[in-house]
Design a protein around this motif. Structure first.
Motif, PDB file in Angstrom:
ATOM      1  N   LEU A 234       0.849  -1.200   0.000  1.00 26.36           N
ATOM      2  CA  LEU A 234       0.000   0.000   0.000  1.00 26.36           C
ATOM      3  C   LEU A 234       0.880   1.244   0.000  1.00 26.36           C
ATOM      4  O   LEU A 234       1.954   1.246   0.620  1.00 26.36           O
ATOM      5  CB  LEU A 234      -0.871   0.029   1.261  1.00 26.36           C
ATOM      6  N   PRO A 235       0.439   2.336  -0.648  1.00 22.39           N
ATOM      7  CA  PRO A 235       1.227   3.564  -0.601  1.00 22.39           C
ATOM      8  C   PRO A 235       1.552   3.994   0.827  1.00 22.39           C
ATOM      9  O   PRO A 235       2.670   4.438   1.105  1.00 22.39           O
ATOM     10  CB  PRO A 235       0.325   4.583  -1.313  1.00 22.39           C
ATOM     11  N   ALA A 236       0.606   3.816   1.753  1.00 19.80           N
ATOM     12  CA  ALA A 236       0.849   4.258   3.143  1.00 19.80           C
ATOM     13  C   ALA A 236       1.985   3.464   3.773  1.00 19.80           C
ATOM     14  O   ALA A 236       2.837   4.033   4.476  1.00 19.80           O
ATOM     15  CB  ALA A 236      -0.428   4.095   3.967  1.00 19.80           C
ATOM     16  N   GLN A 238       4.344   1.859   2.139  1.00 15.89           N
ATOM     17  CA  GLN A 238       5.580   2.169   1.403  1.00 15.89           C
ATOM     18  C   GLN A 238       6.191   3.460   1.943  1.00 15.89           C
ATOM     19  O   GLN A 238       7.406   3.553   2.139  1.00 15.89           O
ATOM     20  CB  GLN A 238       5.276   2.265  -0.102  1.00 15.89           C
ATOM     21  N   ALA A 239       5.335   4.440   2.209  1.00 16.65           N
ATOM     22  CA  ALA A 239       5.835   5.697   2.791  1.00 16.65           C
ATOM     23  C   ALA A 239       6.409   5.439   4.183  1.00 16.65           C
ATOM     24  O   ALA A 239       7.467   5.967   4.546  1.00 16.65           O
ATOM     25  CB  ALA A 239       4.702   6.733   2.850  1.00 16.65           C
ATOM     26  N   GLN A 240       5.721   4.596   4.971  1.00 21.36           N
ATOM     27  CA  GLN A 240       6.237   4.261   6.316  1.00 21.36           C
ATOM     28  C   GLN A 240       7.620   3.614   6.218  1.00 21.36           C
ATOM     29  O   GLN A 240       8.486   3.849   7.062  1.00 21.36           O
ATOM     30  CB  GLN A 240       5.293   3.272   7.011  1.00 21.36           C
ATOM     31  N   ALA A 241       7.790   2.774   5.200  1.00 23.26           N
ATOM     32  CA  ALA A 241       9.070   2.071   5.037  1.00 23.26           C
ATOM     33  C   ALA A 241      10.208   3.072   4.869  1.00 23.26           C
ATOM     34  O   ALA A 241      11.282   2.927   5.463  1.00 23.26           O
ATOM     35  CB  ALA A 241       9.009   1.119   3.841  1.00 23.26           C
ATOM     36  N   ILE A 242       9.969   4.113   4.069  1.00 16.39           N
ATOM     37  CA  ILE A 242      11.017   5.116   3.847  1.00 16.39           C
ATOM     38  C   ILE A 242      11.273   5.911   5.135  1.00 16.39           C
ATOM     39  O   ILE A 242      12.417   6.176   5.512  1.00 16.39           O
ATOM     40  CB  ILE A 242      10.612   6.096   2.707  1.00 16.39           C
ATOM     41  N   GLN A 243      10.165   6.242   5.820  1.00 17.23           N
ATOM     42  CA  GLN A 243      10.318   7.057   7.039  1.00 17.23           C
ATOM     43  C   GLN A 243      11.070   6.297   8.137  1.00 17.23           C
ATOM     44  O   GLN A 243      11.719   6.893   8.985  1.00 17.23           O
ATOM     45  CB  GLN A 243       8.942   7.479   7.573  1.00 17.23           C
ATOM     46  N   ALA A 244      10.977   4.978   8.109  1.00 17.82           N
ATOM     47  CA  ALA A 244      11.618   4.171   9.162  1.00 17.82           C
ATOM     48  C   ALA A 244      13.138   4.067   8.977  1.00 17.82           C
ATOM     49  O   ALA A 244      13.844   3.594   9.860  1.00 17.82           O
ATOM     50  CB  ALA A 244      11.005   2.774   9.182  1.00 17.82           C
ATOM     51  N   CYS A 245      13.638   4.523   7.809  1.00 17.91           N
ATOM     52  CA  CYS A 245      15.055   4.329   7.471  1.00 17.91           C
ATOM     53  C   CYS A 245      15.975   5.279   8.200  1.00 17.91           C
ATOM     54  O   CYS A 245      15.722   6.492   8.227  1.00 17.91           O
ATOM     55  CB  CYS A 245      15.269   4.610   5.982  1.00 17.91           C
ATOM     56  N   ARG A 246      17.060   4.750   8.727  1.00 18.62           N
ATOM     57  CA  ARG A 246      18.092   5.670   9.167  1.00 18.62           C
ATOM     58  C   ARG A 246      19.148   5.791   8.066  1.00 18.62           C
ATOM     59  O   ARG A 246      19.008   5.215   7.001  1.00 18.62           O
ATOM     60  CB  ARG A 246      18.657   5.262  10.512  1.00 18.62           C
ATOM     61  N   ALA A 258      -1.239  -1.560  -6.414  1.00 21.89           N
ATOM     62  CA  ALA A 258      -2.048  -1.401  -7.628  1.00 21.89           C
ATOM     63  C   ALA A 258      -1.147  -0.802  -8.705  1.00 21.89           C
ATOM     64  O   ALA A 258      -0.285   0.021  -8.394  1.00 21.89           O
ATOM     65  CB  ALA A 258      -3.229  -0.488  -7.332  1.00 21.89           C
ATOM     66  N   PRO A 259      -1.318  -1.232  -9.983  1.00 21.05           N
ATOM     67  CA  PRO A 259      -0.398  -0.762 -11.033  1.00 21.05           C
ATOM     68  C   PRO A 259      -0.311   0.755 -11.163  1.00 21.05           C
ATOM     69  O   PRO A 259       0.708   1.279 -11.583  1.00 21.05           O
ATOM     70  CB  PRO A 259      -0.980  -1.385 -12.309  1.00 21.05           C
ATOM     71  N   ASP A 260      -1.356   1.480 -10.765  1.00 24.04           N
ATOM     72  CA  ASP A 260      -1.311   2.942 -10.917  1.00 24.04           C
ATOM     73  C   ASP A 260      -1.097   3.672  -9.586  1.00 24.04           C
ATOM     74  O   ASP A 260      -1.288   4.876  -9.497  1.00 24.04           O
ATOM     75  CB  ASP A 260      -2.615   3.426 -11.569  1.00 24.04           C
ATOM     76  N   ALA A 261      -0.674   2.918  -8.544  1.00 26.11           N
ATOM     77  CA  ALA A 261      -0.534   3.555  -7.224  1.00 26.11           C
ATOM     78  C   ALA A 261       0.782   4.329  -7.116  1.00 26.11           C
ATOM     79  O   ALA A 261       1.790   3.955  -7.720  1.00 26.11           O
ATOM     80  CB  ALA A 261      -0.597   2.497  -6.124  1.00 26.11           C
ATOM     81  N   HIS A 262       0.747   5.407  -6.357  1.00 23.21           N
ATOM     82  CA  HIS A 262       1.944   6.229  -6.103  1.00 23.21           C
ATOM     83  C   HIS A 262       1.998   6.604  -4.635  1.00 23.21           C
ATOM     84  O   HIS A 262       0.978   6.632  -3.967  1.00 23.21           O
ATOM     85  CB  HIS A 262       1.880   7.540  -6.906  1.00 23.21           C
ATOM     86  N   PHE A 263       3.198   6.890  -4.157  1.00 24.45           N
ATOM     87  CA  PHE A 263       3.294   7.539  -2.854  1.00 24.45           C
ATOM     88  C   PHE A 263       4.365   8.612  -2.976  1.00 24.45           C
ATOM     89  O   PHE A 263       5.181   8.582  -3.899  1.00 24.45           O
ATOM     90  CB  PHE A 263       3.606   6.536  -1.732  1.00 24.45           C
TER      91      PHE A 263
END
Ligand SMILES: NC(=O)c1ccc[n+]([C@@H]2O[C@H](COP(=O)([O-])OP(=O)(O)OC[C@H]3O[C@@H](n4cnc5c(N)ncnc54)[C@H](O)[C@@H]3O)[C@@H](O)[C@H]2O)c1
Ligand SMILES: [Zn+2]
Ligand SMILES: [Zn+2]
Length: 334
Positions: A234-236, A238-246, A258-263
């Motif tokens: 899910l875009p949400a 996926q965004a959490q994954a980036i935010q969790a990165c140090r 979904a093929p047209d999903a973005h975050f």
């Protein structure tokens, strides 16, 4: 033989069909188990998921069974062998295949997607995608070779060190597999995030999870992890994954969106934190490792299998009438 034939979206019929033809380079397999995954549901619903099928087709791409017939040109496999099958068949001729990236093959075909699969009493497969199951590995667990190999491929795409702190987002079957496999690869701290209290508890019971986060009511730590696996799609998340990165972290985008999903993400972060973001698609060259992990006894697959069904119950599952599953298997009487 009995087979579950997808005729049109949402039209999945149990039918009597002829036993499949087996080519000279193929084997015929008497099915023991057929796993069901999100791709099957997408195919059933006619949604554009990870794969595109052309009905009528017999579904089933997570299979184990016993060889019933061997084509005249097959070597190394014999009638009676216990086997697991990699559904993905590569062309060996396109630029990707010839440059060591068969998973990106331009002419990918797949058992249970573009050719008939194992939601049937028998199915045929080219010998090159058939793997012998070692003594001591049950066919029930061996049917999970394909999803395990997809996770192994994802793990192989990352540079791993025991000291890295890892987060797996997604408490479903694949997230649970990642949590277990990362530990097999030596990572000491693996955290698990999801929204199901039961599945998070299952993760804690089956592997040595350091911490769990129920993200519908708990906040994930930010800038805390060296390795993040996104296994929801899910875009949400996926965004959490980036935010969790140090700084210096690697992110594996494994979930199928979904093929047209973005975050949206902060591109300055990618630069300044030197983030590595990788996609992971299917399971090239990973089945041997999946079999070895099964043979090691270090994966708990058995407890991840929440449902065993008869072939005729699969349409109910697809319609959501069986309830929440971690992994459902179709079992075939011997
Ligand atoms: N890249 C590949 O080769 C590959 C292979 C297999 C599966 N997949 C994909 O991996 C993903 C996971 O597969 P799966 O079989 O575990 O699916 P699944 O449906 O069993 O599990 C998904 C899990 O996500 C959890 N979830 C839902 N919303 C969430 C949220 N907002 N935050 C955290 N968790 C949430 C659910 O509790 C569920 O347990 C899917 O998108 C699937 O298509 C990719
Ligand atoms: Zn699958
Ligand atoms: Zn190719």
């Amino acid at each position: 033989m009995k087979a579950l034939v997808l005729k049109n979206p949402q039209e999945l019929d149990l039918e009597d069909v002829p036993t499949p033809h087996t080519g000279s380079g193929e084997v015929l397999i008497r099915t023991a188990y057929a796993g069901i995954c999100g791709t099957d549901r997408d195919l059933y619903l006619g949604l554009p998921g990870s794969a595109k099928a052309d009905p009528p087709i017999i579904l089933g791409h997570e299979n184990s069974g016993r060889i019933a017939y061997v084509g005249s040109q097959v070597t190394g496999l014999a009638v009676g062998d216990n086997v697991a099958v990699d559904p993905n068949i590569y062309c060996h001729q396109c630029n990707y295949c010839r440059s060591g990236k068969p998973g990106l093959c331009s002419h990918l075909s797949a058992i249970g997607v573009t050719r008939n699969g194992g939601m049937a009493e028998y199915f045929s497969a080219p010998a090159e995608v058939v793997y012998k199951v070692p003594n001591g590995v049950a066919l029930r667990e061996a049917s999970m070779m394909e999803p395990i190999s997809c996770a192994v491929h994802g793990v192989n795409l990352m540079e791993l060190r025991p000291s890295q702190k890892a987060l797996v987002i997604g408490d479903g079957f694949m997230g649970q597999l990642f949590a277990q496999i990362l530990q097999c690869y030596g990572l000491v701290q693996v955290d698990l995030a999801g929204i199901s209290a039961e599945k998070l508890a299952l993760g804690r019971r089956l592997s040595n999870i350091h911490a769990t986060y129920k993200t519908d009511c708990e906040t994930l730590p930010v800038e805390a992890y060296d390795l993040v696996v996104e296994a929801v799609g899910l875009p949400a998340t996926q965004a959490q994954a980036i935010q969790a990165c140090r700084r210096g972290a690697q992110v594996l985008m494994f979930g199928v969106g979904a093929p047209d999903a973005h975050f949206t993400m902060n591109t300055y972060d990618i630069y300044q934190k030197e983030l590595t973001i990788k996609g992971s698609f299917i399971n090239p060259l990973s089945c041997m490792d999946a079999i070895s992990l099964l043979e090691s006894g270090r994966l708990n697959i058995s407890d991840l299998i929440s449902h065993e069904l008869k072939l005729e119950q699969v349409p109910e599952l697809m319609e959501g009438k069986i309830g929440e599953t971690t992994k459902a298997l179709v079992t075939f009487p011997n």
